[in-house]
Design a protein around this motif. Sequence first.
Motif, short mmCIF file in Angstrom:
data_model
loop_
_atom_site.label_atom_id
_atom_site.label_comp_id
_atom_site.label_asym_id
_atom_site.label_seq_id
_atom_site.Cartn_x
_atom_site.Cartn_y
_atom_site.Cartn_z
N ILE A 88 0.30 -1.13 -0.06
CA ILE A 88 -0.47 0.18 0.16
C ILE A 88 0.76 1.90 -0.20
N ASN A 89 2.14 1.43 1.07
CA ASN A 89 2.88 2.29 1.02
C ASN A 89 3.76 2.84 -0.38
N SER A 90 3.82 1.10 -1.01
CA SER A 90 5.15 1.82 -2.02
C SER A 90 4.33 3.31 -3.39
N ILE A 97 7.50 -11.10 -6.66
CA ILE A 97 8.56 -11.22 -5.67
C ILE A 97 9.36 -9.75 -5.08
N ASP A 98 9.00 -8.47 -4.89
CA ASP A 98 9.02 -7.79 -4.42
C ASP A 98 8.59 -8.06 -3.37
N THR A 99 7.56 -7.77 -2.61
CA THR A 99 7.04 -8.15 -0.88
C THR A 99 8.02 -9.50 -1.13
N GLU A 133 13.24 -16.67 -9.11
CA GLU A 133 13.86 -15.92 -8.49
C GLU A 133 12.44 -16.40 -7.26
N LEU A 134 11.39 -16.42 -7.24
CA LEU A 134 10.14 -16.20 -6.33
C LEU A 134 10.60 -18.29 -5.89
N LEU A 135 10.33 -19.04 -7.36
CA LEU A 135 10.47 -20.30 -6.44
C LEU A 135 11.65 -20.83 -5.65
#
Length: 214
Positions: A88-90, A97-99, A133-135
């Motif tokens: 929300i603040n982004s 992936i960011d989270t 990368e997520l994996l």
Amino acid sequence: MLFLRNNGNAAAMSIGLMGGTFDPIHMGHLVTAEEARQQFDLNYVIFVPTGNPPHKEKETISLPEHRYLMTSLAVMSNPYFFVSTVEINSKTPTYTIDTVRHFSGSEKEGPEVYFITGADAILEIFTWKDYEELLRLCTFIAVSRPGYSLDRFRESLNRACPEMVNKVHLLEIPALAVSSTYIRERAALGKTIKYLTPEPVEQYIKKHDLYLSG
Ligand code: ATP
Ligand code: MG
């Protein structure tokens, strides 16, 4: 905060992340998170309301403040549930992936991250940003809505992304056909939404006249 609550033993931590629009959060989300917490022995489940999800840009979504507050009200009574404002603040749209990077941290001692999401969404994972990368960074808990064939899911997953098979756990949540869309539609028609979402959320929706314009 999260690490301190585990007596400094961050290595043993495992957390569940549940992303969503949460417009509004409902019993389906909550039952799913609680079931995942227990089955996978998670220390916490963190709900992460989206800021400005790219795929829903054209739709009208309630303000992030409303969605954050409703989610906070909904998790109030569960000591294992938290809400994060990271998306929300982004200032820019955030991707899973960011989270996940945010919560898994750069250190090896970071918590083990489980990402809880719908089984349908998982089948499209190879379209997600930096999915390889997520994996590496997290394990997925794929929740199925009623009527969903888990066997077909396994076959589809094998075809779509065979390297995922060991990184995805399936979690069937019986009798939960409720969706946020269904609640918004009912609220717009003046129909009761009692028991579909926690009472404080129901009251919040009434107080702020959310979803009245349909
Ligand atoms: P909408 O109808 O607006 O799409 P939604 O009910 O699908 O809302 P979201 O905020 O889009 O809720 O979903 C957040 C996450 O919760 C997603 O991973 C979604 O697959 C999952 N989810 C949604 N509804 C349920 C349900 N009834 N049972 C289990 N998981 C659910
Ligand atoms: Mg949805």
